[in-house]
Design an enzyme around this catalytic site. Structure first.
Site, PDB file in Angstrom:
ATOM      1  N   PHE A 208       0.831  -1.196   0.000  1.00  7.29           N
ATOM      2  CA  PHE A 208       0.000   0.000   0.000  1.00  7.29           C
ATOM      3  C   PHE A 208       0.873   1.257   0.000  1.00  7.29           C
ATOM      4  O   PHE A 208       1.864   1.322   0.741  1.00  7.29           O
ATOM      5  CB  PHE A 208      -0.863   0.071   1.262  1.00  7.29           C
ATOM      6  CG  PHE A 208      -1.822  -1.057   1.465  1.00  7.29           C
ATOM      7  CD1 PHE A 208      -3.125  -0.975   1.003  1.00  7.29           C
ATOM      8  CD2 PHE A 208      -1.437  -2.197   2.162  1.00  7.29           C
ATOM      9  CE1 PHE A 208      -4.031  -2.000   1.221  1.00  7.29           C
ATOM     10  CE2 PHE A 208      -2.334  -3.234   2.388  1.00  7.29           C
ATOM     11  CZ  PHE A 208      -3.632  -3.132   1.912  1.00  7.29           C
ATOM     12  N   ASP A 209       0.485   2.245  -0.780  1.00  2.85           N
ATOM     13  CA  ASP A 209       0.966   3.601  -0.560  1.00  2.85           C
ATOM     14  C   ASP A 209       0.268   4.121   0.698  1.00  2.85           C
ATOM     15  O   ASP A 209      -0.728   3.548   1.153  1.00  2.85           O
ATOM     16  CB  ASP A 209       0.639   4.458  -1.784  1.00  2.85           C
ATOM     17  CG  ASP A 209       1.082   5.906  -1.628  1.00  2.85           C
ATOM     18  OD1 ASP A 209       2.083   6.161  -0.927  1.00  2.85           O
ATOM     19  OD2 ASP A 209       0.406   6.785  -2.197  1.00  2.85           O
ATOM     20  N   GLY A 210       0.770   5.237   1.228  1.00  2.00           N
ATOM     21  CA  GLY A 210       0.168   5.791   2.438  1.00  2.00           C
ATOM     22  C   GLY A 210      -0.883   6.854   2.161  1.00  2.00           C
ATOM     23  O   GLY A 210      -2.091   6.600   2.223  1.00  2.00           O
ATOM     24  N   PHE A 325      -1.115  -0.848  -4.335  1.00  2.00           N
ATOM     25  CA  PHE A 325      -2.087   0.237  -4.438  1.00  2.00           C
ATOM     26  C   PHE A 325      -1.409   1.586  -4.316  1.00  2.00           C
ATOM     27  O   PHE A 325      -0.660   1.832  -3.366  1.00  2.00           O
ATOM     28  CB  PHE A 325      -3.133   0.124  -3.323  1.00  2.00           C
ATOM     29  CG  PHE A 325      -3.993  -1.104  -3.373  1.00  2.00           C
ATOM     30  CD1 PHE A 325      -5.087  -1.166  -4.228  1.00  2.00           C
ATOM     31  CD2 PHE A 325      -3.727  -2.199  -2.556  1.00  2.00           C
ATOM     32  CE1 PHE A 325      -5.903  -2.291  -4.273  1.00  2.00           C
ATOM     33  CE2 PHE A 325      -4.533  -3.329  -2.595  1.00  2.00           C
ATOM     34  CZ  PHE A 325      -5.617  -3.376  -3.461  1.00  2.00           C
TER      35      PHE A 325
END
Length: 357
Positions: A208-210, A325
């Site tokens: 995941f991106d943040g 993502f």
């Protein structure tokens, strides 16, 4: 009053009645299927499951079929699909992710044979029903456990996604993904990798991106509008204030719940789920707020990688996630080039800048 009919149910009462009726329907269905002998696991109830809806173009490679649809129209497209219904479709960008979900389910059923808290994969496609045979044949060819289909014949899938209590929707159609995001459903547009990469068969890996993915885009807005120095200052001043949640926070939470089921059986070191945070933030200047936010949510992330603006592609090659993502297309494209299957989350201020570019 004597002779009058029953009182009209109030809205809350009506909702309770619907819930009771749904439970009765499930109980009746369970009683029927309990009398049938099958080695195939029965799909769990939607209210217990982590429902992942995938489109046919996300699950399979339908590039040629899409070209026929766009150039020759729906009738020729349906005709082509029917003429080729015994030709197995090749895997699409979500295929190996789905296979990894199935492996997690198999492990869960070994440990918790009567528990319904596991993944339920639904094929959510705007294809016409006439195309269904080829999709079914391909799913059976690969041994995929996908029992629920929604073939909407061109209609928007949003109402069906809500009916299935969908936790994650993956599609190759960016417009439908945008519509789902706006309806509050965690969604992403799938992109195939430009290189073939071997994925783990024994561990689901999700990166995941943040900002604007797990978290809101509040901090990203400051970067875009006021620059990095103001962003660093803002993050340090608000280090102890949790970030608001982003569209994929719920899915990370779902993964965490399943991980804890393995931990409870002393399977932490052999857990078939691993999560990664891969963010352009720098650790020293803006990382503490991210980690404290996850802690405040009661969520664990297995690995956190703060890249301080460095490209994400080379790191993702080492991780080899089944899905990554991100909300920014240049990160998606960079990941694709090096062999990572990426999913674009169309949320937050980055979409404004992407469209203007």
């Amino acid at each position: 009053m004597s002779g009058s009919g029953p009182e009209t149910p109030q809205p809350s009462d009506a909702a309770e009645v619907r819930l009771q009726e749904a439970e009765q329907d499930w109980a009746a269905a369970k009683a029927f299927f309990d009398n049938l002998v099958s080695k195939r696991p029965r799909p769990p109830k939607p209210q217990h499951a982590i429902t992942v809806a995938v489109s046919s173009r996300a699950l399979f490679d339908l590039v040629e079929e899409r070209r026929i649809y766009e150039e020759q129209g729906v009738e020729k497209y349906v005709e082509y699909q029917q003429n080729n219904e015994n030709v197995t479709l090749k895997p699409g960008p979500a295929f190996y992710f789905v296979k990894a979900l199935m492996h997690v389910n198999a492990r869960l059923l070994e440990l918790y044979p009567d528990d319904e808290e596991r993944f339920d994969i639904v094929l959510m496609t705007n294809n016409h029903a006439q195309v269904g045979v080829r999709l079914i044949n391909s799913i059976n060819h690969y041994g995929l456990t996908i029992e629920r289909f929604c073939m909407t014949g061109g209609k928007s899938p949003i109402d069906y996604l809500k009916a299935y209590l969908t936790n994650l929707y993956l599609s190759a159609d960016s417009e439908k993904v945008q519509e789902a995001i706006e309806a509050g459903i965690a969604s992403a547009t799938m992109f195939s990798a430009n290189k073939d990469v071997a994925y783990s068969d024994t561990q689901l890996r999700v990166a995941f991106d943040g900002d604007a993915v797990l978290f809101s885009d509040e901090s990203e807005q400051i970067v875009k509008e006021q620059g990095l120095d103001r962003f660093f200052e803002h993050e340090q001043l608000n280090e102890n204030k949790p970030l608001a949640q982003g569209p994929l926070k719920g899915f990370l939470e779902d993964l965490g719940k399943l991980q804890k089921k393995f931990y409870a059986k002393n399977e932490r070191l052999n857990c078939p789920i691993r999560t990664y945070l891969v963010t352009a933030r720098s650790a020293a200047s803006s990382g503490a707020r991210v980690l404290k936010t996850l802690r405040s949510w009661g969520l664990e992330i297995d690995e956190a990688l703060f890249l301080a603006g460095a490209p994400k592609g080379p790191i993702l090659v080492k991780i080899r996630p089944h899905i990554f993502f991100d909300d920014q297309m240049f990160h998606i494209e960079g990941a694709q080039k090096l062999g990572t299957i990426a999913a674009h989350v169309p949320y937050g201020i980055a979409q404004k800048y992407h469209k203007s570019a």
